[in-house]
Design an enzyme around this catalytic site. Structure first.
Site, PDB file in Angstrom:
ATOM      1  N   HIS A 154       0.830  -1.332  -0.033  1.00  0.00           N
ATOM      2  CA  HIS A 154      -0.099  -0.042   0.048  1.00  0.00           C
ATOM      3  C   HIS A 154       0.741   1.379  -0.062  1.00  0.00           C
ATOM      4  CE1 HIS A 154      -3.683   2.405   1.239  1.00  0.00           C
ATOM      5  NE2 HIS A 154      -4.180   1.273   0.212  1.00  0.00           N
ATOM      6  N   LYS A 156       2.924   4.595  -1.334  1.00  0.00           N
ATOM      7  CA  LYS A 156       2.941   5.452  -2.516  1.00  0.00           C
ATOM      8  C   LYS A 156       3.726   6.612  -2.153  1.00  0.00           C
ATOM      9  CE  LYS A 156      -2.170   5.173  -1.417  1.00  0.00           C
ATOM     10  NZ  LYS A 156      -2.062   4.227  -0.227  1.00  0.00           N
ATOM     11  N   ASP A 161      16.965  10.067  -7.973  1.00  0.00           N
ATOM     12  CA  ASP A 161      18.289  10.167  -7.826  1.00  0.00           C
ATOM     13  C   ASP A 161      18.973   9.877  -6.356  1.00  0.00           C
ATOM     14  OD1 ASP A 161      18.579  10.462 -10.616  1.00  0.00           O
ATOM     15  OD2 ASP A 161      18.858  12.676 -10.341  1.00  0.00           O
TER      16      ASP A 161
END
Length: 256
Positions: A154, A156, A161
């Site tokens: 779940h 996100k 870089d």
């Protein structure tokens, strides 16, 4: 004359070296004073044209030729998120629950074409839905790994870089971008980036395809619970996590 000349020559050489080093010193001082990036994006985002950001390598500069769309061409939360992603030069780590936004999918593929190392971790059930970008990323040659357990993957977040963290409530879907009340934080913070990168690497190793179980001894019954998911052109449904290795078995063959 020889005694007078030596100090003069040394002074001239020292002055020349100092002048040569001055631009480097100035750049170093400016970099030291630069404030770390801190940006907050709120959604739903205004729908704007993003073609200028998503042109392929080698495309001419300026507005995209032949773009006759009636959409506004200004900034929006989505365009700012795209700019943050497209700033990647060396690496991009993605850890996403749901990923169906065509614009964000194109941005990730564009980075891959530019030579940026892209790795993605996602949820097994959601990547199998119609409209998911995961299959397109794999087809482009991008490494993708997924879960194989009862719980949802779940997270996100994205790491650009290994310096910039992008995280928040936003699922990378058209529904969330255009309709939901969501937030995204973009920040340069060495400590936070380190912690999220460690979590990514831990999950990346945990989801190594060599560790998948294709024929579990105990079969778990899949719960018949579905509800509407997404508002893209393709119809999408949200499955209840079952723990079944069905989609994992099919997708794992092309997971790297």
């Amino acid at each position: 004359m020889r005694r007078l000349g030596s100090p003069a020559v040394a002074a001239a050489v020292g002055l020349a070296l100092a002048l040569e080093a001055l631009p480097w010193v100035l750049r170093w001082l400016r970099a030291g004073r630069r404030r770390p990036r801190r940006e907050v994006l709120f959604f739903p985002s205004q729908v704007t044209c993003t073609e200028a950001l998503l042109r392929a390598p080698g495309a001419p500069a300026g507005p995209p030729a032949g773009c006759q769309c009636s959409l506004p061409h200004g900034e929006s939360s989505l365009s700012r998120l795209l700019r943050a992603l497209l700033a990647a030069r060396a690496s991009l780590e993605l850890c996403l629950f749901a990923f169906s936004s065509p614009q964000l999918g194109r941005a990730v593929q564009l980075l891959h074409q530019r030579g940026v190392r892209v790795r993605a971790v996602t949820d097994c059930d959601y990547m199998a839905l119609n409209g998911s970008q995961i299959g397109l990323l794999r087809k482009a040659g991008i490494q993708v790994r997924h879960d194989q357990d009862l719980g949802y993957m779940h997270h996100k977040f994205a790491i650009v870089d290994k310096k910039v963290l992008i995280t928040g409530s936003l699922n990378w879907t058209t529904q969330a971008i255009q309709n939901n009340r969501e937030n995204v934080l973009i920040m340069e913070d060495e400590e936070y980036v380190r912690l999220f990168l460690e979590e990514f690497e831990r999950i990346w190793e945990e989801f190594n395809p060599t560790k998948y179980t294709f024929f579990p001894q105990k079969k778990r019954k899949k719960l018949p619970c579905y509800r509407t998911f997404g508002a893209s052109s393709q119809n999408q449904t949200q499955p209840t996590k079952s723990g079944s290795a069905g989609c994992c078995l099919v997708q794992t063959l092309h997971s790297e």
